[in-house]
Scaffold this motif. Structure first.
Motif, PDB file in Angstrom:
ATOM      1  N   GLY A 144       0.811  -1.209   0.000  1.00 48.26           N
ATOM      2  CA  GLY A 144       0.000   0.000   0.000  1.00 48.26           C
ATOM      3  C   GLY A 144       0.848   1.263   0.000  1.00 48.26           C
ATOM      4  O   GLY A 144       2.086   1.204  -0.043  1.00 48.26           O
ATOM      5  N   ASN A 145       0.188   2.406   0.079  1.00 46.79           N
ATOM      6  CA  ASN A 145       0.906   3.681  -0.005  1.00 46.79           C
ATOM      7  C   ASN A 145       1.572   4.147   1.282  1.00 46.79           C
ATOM      8  O   ASN A 145       2.678   4.697   1.214  1.00 46.79           O
ATOM      9  CB  ASN A 145      -0.034   4.770  -0.505  1.00 46.79           C
ATOM     10  N   PRO A 146       0.948   3.972   2.456  1.00 44.95           N
ATOM     11  CA  PRO A 146       1.599   4.536   3.647  1.00 44.95           C
ATOM     12  C   PRO A 146       3.020   3.984   3.799  1.00 44.95           C
ATOM     13  O   PRO A 146       3.230   2.767   3.784  1.00 44.95           O
ATOM     14  CB  PRO A 146       0.675   4.100   4.795  1.00 44.95           C
ATOM     15  N   GLY A 147       3.976   4.886   3.882  1.00 40.42           N
ATOM     16  CA  GLY A 147       5.374   4.489   4.011  1.00 40.42           C
ATOM     17  C   GLY A 147       6.072   4.165   2.712  1.00 40.42           C
ATOM     18  O   GLY A 147       7.278   3.912   2.692  1.00 40.42           O
ATOM     19  N   ARG A 148       5.341   4.180   1.611  1.00 36.65           N
ATOM     20  CA  ARG A 148       5.961   3.897   0.311  1.00 36.65           C
ATOM     21  C   ARG A 148       6.964   5.010  -0.012  1.00 36.65           C
ATOM     22  O   ARG A 148       6.692   6.181   0.246  1.00 36.65           O
ATOM     23  CB  ARG A 148       4.876   3.854  -0.770  1.00 36.65           C
ATOM     24  N   LYS A 149       8.108   4.626  -0.556  1.00 35.96           N
ATOM     25  CA  LYS A 149       9.132   5.621  -0.888  1.00 35.96           C
ATOM     26  C   LYS A 149       8.965   6.060  -2.334  1.00 35.96           C
ATOM     27  O   LYS A 149       9.187   5.270  -3.248  1.00 35.96           O
ATOM     28  CB  LYS A 149      10.518   5.020  -0.675  1.00 35.96           C
ATOM     29  N   VAL A 150       8.587   7.303  -2.505  1.00 40.77           N
ATOM     30  CA  VAL A 150       8.352   7.820  -3.848  1.00 40.77           C
ATOM     31  C   VAL A 150       9.397   8.886  -4.164  1.00 40.77           C
ATOM     32  O   VAL A 150       9.564   9.856  -3.414  1.00 40.77           O
ATOM     33  CB  VAL A 150       6.931   8.408  -3.981  1.00 40.77           C
ATOM     34  N   GLY A 151      10.095   8.691  -5.266  1.00 42.39           N
ATOM     35  CA  GLY A 151      11.139   9.624  -5.690  1.00 42.39           C
ATOM     36  C   GLY A 151      10.661  10.460  -6.857  1.00 42.39           C
ATOM     37  O   GLY A 151      10.136   9.918  -7.828  1.00 42.39           O
ATOM     38  N   VAL A 152      10.825  11.761  -6.742  1.00 45.29           N
ATOM     39  CA  VAL A 152      10.415  12.661  -7.824  1.00 45.29           C
ATOM     40  C   VAL A 152      11.676  13.184  -8.502  1.00 45.29           C
ATOM     41  O   VAL A 152      12.533  13.796  -7.859  1.00 45.29           O
ATOM     42  CB  VAL A 152       9.559  13.828  -7.285  1.00 45.29           C
ATOM     43  N   TYR A 153      11.775  12.919  -9.775  1.00 51.24           N
ATOM     44  CA  TYR A 153      12.950  13.323 -10.554  1.00 51.24           C
ATOM     45  C   TYR A 153      12.595  14.600 -11.319  1.00 51.24           C
ATOM     46  O   TYR A 153      11.891  14.562 -12.311  1.00 51.24           O
ATOM     47  CB  TYR A 153      13.321  12.176 -11.505  1.00 51.24           C
ATOM     48  N   GLY A 154      13.098  15.722 -10.803  1.00 54.71           N
ATOM     49  CA  GLY A 154      12.779  17.014 -11.412  1.00 54.71           C
ATOM     50  C   GLY A 154      11.792  17.764 -10.542  1.00 54.71           C
ATOM     51  O   GLY A 154      10.692  17.264 -10.308  1.00 54.71           O
ATOM     52  N   MET A 155      12.182  18.927 -10.020  1.00 56.27           N
ATOM     53  CA  MET A 155      11.326  19.620  -9.057  1.00 56.27           C
ATOM     54  C   MET A 155      10.918  20.989  -9.600  1.00 56.27           C
ATOM     55  O   MET A 155      11.005  22.005  -8.923  1.00 56.27           O
ATOM     56  CB  MET A 155      12.078  19.722  -7.730  1.00 56.27           C
ATOM     57  N   GLY A 156      10.411  20.980 -10.842  1.00 57.20           N
ATOM     58  CA  GLY A 156       9.792  22.178 -11.410  1.00 57.20           C
ATOM     59  C   GLY A 156       8.349  22.249 -10.925  1.00 57.20           C
ATOM     60  O   GLY A 156       7.980  21.633  -9.918  1.00 57.20           O
ATOM     61  N   GLU A 157       7.524  22.981 -11.648  1.00 55.23           N
ATOM     62  CA  GLU A 157       6.133  23.148 -11.190  1.00 55.23           C
ATOM     63  C   GLU A 157       5.395  21.822 -11.152  1.00 55.23           C
ATOM     64  O   GLU A 157       4.598  21.562 -10.244  1.00 55.23           O
ATOM     65  CB  GLU A 157       5.398  24.127 -12.114  1.00 55.23           C
ATOM     66  N   ILE A 158       5.646  20.977 -12.159  1.00 62.71           N
ATOM     67  CA  ILE A 158       4.959  19.678 -12.183  1.00 62.71           C
ATOM     68  C   ILE A 158       5.483  18.787 -11.061  1.00 62.71           C
ATOM     69  O   ILE A 158       4.702  18.177 -10.323  1.00 62.71           O
ATOM     70  CB  ILE A 158       5.120  19.004 -13.569  1.00 62.71           C
ATOM     71  N   GLY A 159       6.798  18.733 -10.889  1.00 60.75           N
ATOM     72  CA  GLY A 159       7.386  17.910  -9.831  1.00 60.75           C
ATOM     73  C   GLY A 159       6.870  18.301  -8.450  1.00 60.75           C
ATOM     74  O   GLY A 159       6.579  17.445  -7.610  1.00 60.75           O
ATOM     75  N   ARG A 160       6.747  19.604  -8.221  1.00 59.08           N
ATOM     76  CA  ARG A 160       6.239  20.064  -6.915  1.00 59.08           C
ATOM     77  C   ARG A 160       4.806  19.616  -6.691  1.00 59.08           C
ATOM     78  O   ARG A 160       4.425  19.225  -5.581  1.00 59.08           O
ATOM     79  CB  ARG A 160       6.290  21.594  -6.834  1.00 59.08           C
ATOM     80  N   LYS A 161       4.016  19.711  -7.731  1.00 64.16           N
ATOM     81  CA  LYS A 161       2.610  19.301  -7.575  1.00 64.16           C
ATOM     82  C   LYS A 161       2.504  17.780  -7.421  1.00 64.16           C
ATOM     83  O   LYS A 161       1.630  17.280  -6.711  1.00 64.16           O
ATOM     84  CB  LYS A 161       1.772  19.797  -8.756  1.00 64.16           C
ATOM     85  N   ILE A 162       3.377  17.054  -8.065  1.00 62.47           N
ATOM     86  CA  ILE A 162       3.405  15.603  -7.856  1.00 62.47           C
ATOM     87  C   ILE A 162       3.761  15.318  -6.395  1.00 62.47           C
ATOM     88  O   ILE A 162       3.098  14.534  -5.708  1.00 62.47           O
ATOM     89  CB  ILE A 162       4.409  14.911  -8.804  1.00 62.47           C
ATOM     90  N   ALA A 163       4.799  15.978  -5.897  1.00 63.24           N
ATOM     91  CA  ALA A 163       5.288  15.716  -4.536  1.00 63.24           C
ATOM     92  C   ALA A 163       4.203  16.015  -3.492  1.00 63.24           C
ATOM     93  O   ALA A 163       3.986  15.225  -2.566  1.00 63.24           O
ATOM     94  CB  ALA A 163       6.537  16.542  -4.256  1.00 63.24           C
ATOM     95  N   SER A 164       3.503  17.137  -3.641  1.00 66.95           N
ATOM     96  CA  SER A 164       2.504  17.480  -2.621  1.00 66.95           C
ATOM     97  C   SER A 164       1.318  16.508  -2.667  1.00 66.95           C
ATOM     98  O   SER A 164       0.737  16.183  -1.636  1.00 66.95           O
ATOM     99  CB  SER A 164       2.044  18.932  -2.779  1.00 66.95           C
TER     100      SER A 164
END
Lengths: 317, 317
Positions: A144-164
């Protein structure tokens, strides 16, 4: 009289309606402009609209000798030959951020659908496997998702919205990016290899270009590992698609969610055969509000250019 | 010697492995216990494990004259006849919250997939429609998430997790619930009708029971409207499924995401024919971590019962 604007890429008509109300559109529909229009028709065309990923070389620019501005519909501009544009004093504009929420939302849709095996689940219900109580190894419970490690490659506007968005699913979020942003509440990894080594799900939100071409290769996919997923809403060129296909075939990774492909519009049969992938036809920025936002940027750029002003949404090469 | 535990519902074997390590399991596999085991084998059975939605009437309880505890695997307990249980001095336990993140995550998966038309999109790529550039009316851009009005019906643990996830997508969130929680940052609507009138997407996270039976009927679906979606991860009984099918057929609403159905395991052909629905085979709580959490609750309840203590996860009827 309305100014002429050449449409270089193939866009659905609906996307050009608002722009067509203000400008005289010459729609080349994805073909070389000189194969659709005469040199005489093109000689006073000063602006063109293109899809950022569509290859736009010097010889196409030269079909419009008066060209002064290339306006990308969308965030990307990787297809534009910037050197050729600069030599011709052609400015380049785009639609930064207008589609960020839409693209980030699709990234999450792909991540959730791939890790939860939504496509086989829907198929299992529709085809009667569920009511027939057929064994369904694909429906075995997944992490499941809780505790899943998610890596975002690229922290532009799209990356930030993915991360949040990802953070709201109780996942751990890390990112890598040329710049480290101290204000962001996510773990920073100095390079892609370290991020991939750490994460279970890799979200690709990096800008495409020579330095990211095939950066996700067989070695990176091996680092991602047998429980790992890769989600790509950026550009197909970032992933070595043959290596990805191989990694899915031999279970080097667990699955993938892909909105973009190396040669569009084409997803090879080797990819479409996998049940553990989710595939969408490059619809990341494809929501009504996102299109309106992108059209606003295109119109603002064209208006500024014809008024002799600098583009409000200019791309710095 | 290990204590006997009757398994009443049909569970995948993998879900009972940990419980089987501590108890002597008599697996009735969804059949009436007396049709699988002799009265003699059942006479000293003091506990049973059931799926909360599985109808568990007095006559089944009476097949085990020593029965003292009914332990629901999962959050739900709507199938249990509480009056009959109380008359027999049988206590009831469940696994509250253990699956909340998993269920909420599936709710978001269904909402995103339905509103973004993920199933037709994946199909369009896989079946070659995209590479053949076939017209695809289903792929027309849809409204995006920012500013979307999402109503959460039921603000228990699952509803709260749905709300916090939805908020991360820049949606407006409102809820209705018997109790108004002032600490929550979401708009409160005093009743379901007002919530449905307001929202574009209705997320059903209410507990099933007599008072919610078919509460989403033709009238409510009309209030939801032609741009509205309904997502149900609660119980099939909450929606009048025939009315929903009709509302999808005549475009009274835009689409649906359903993990639960009136008669499981069965999704009627009339529903599975729609391209604008996403259907999953009741897998809301179906992640590895969620199952471990639910098993922890089941084991803790059984251990407490056999130690003569009150259940740590007891259901108050």
């Amino acid at each position: 009289m309305a100014e002429k604007v050449l449409i270089y890429s193939r866009f659905p008509k609906a996307q050009m309606v608002r722009i067509g109300e203000r400008f005289d559109l010459l729609d080349a529909g994805g073909k070389p402009p000189l194969s659709v229009f005469s040199a005489d028709e093109l000689k006073d065309v000063r602006t063109m609209i293109t899809a950022g990923g569509h290859v736009l070389p010097a010889e196409v620019m030269d079909m419009m000798p008066a060209l002064g501005a290339i306006i990308c519909y969308g965030t990307g501009y990787d297809g534009v030959d910037f050197k050729a544009a600069a030599e011709r004093k052609v400015v380049v504009g785009n639609s930064p951020g207008a589609n960020a929420a839409s693209v980030a939302d699709l990234a999450l849709t792909l991540m959730l659908a791939a890790t939860r095996r939504l496509i086989p689940a829907d198929q299992y219900v529709r085809e009667g496997g569920w009511s027939d109580r057929k064994p369904s190894p694909l429906m075995a419970p997944q992490p499941g998702n809780p505790g899943r490690k998610v890596g975002v490659y690229g922290m532009g506007e799209i990356g930030r919205k993915i991360a949040s968005r990802v953070a709201a699913f109780e996942c751990d979020v890390a990112y890598t990016n040329r710049t480290k942003y101290d204000e962001l509440p996510y773990r920073y990894e100095p390079d892609l290899a370290a991020l991939v080594e750490w994460c279970d799900v890799l979200m690709i939100a990096v800008r495409a270009g020579a330095e990211t071409h095939h950066i996700i290769d067989a070695k990176m996919l091996k680092k991602l590992g047998p429980n790992g997923y890769v989600v790509n809403i950026s550009r197909g060129s970032v992933i070595d698609q043959a290596a990805l296909t191989q990694a899915l075939a031999d279970k080097t990774i667990a699955g993938a969610g892909l909105d973009v492909f190396e040669t569009e519009p084409h997803a090879p049969d080797a990819l479409t055969a996998f049940p553990n992938v989710v595939l969408t036809p490059h619809i990341g920025g494809h929501t009504l509000d996102s299109h309106i936002g992108m059209q606003d940027c295109v119109i603002a750029n064209l208006d500024a250019f014809y008024a002799g002003n600098t583009l409000p949404y200019a791309v710095k090469a």
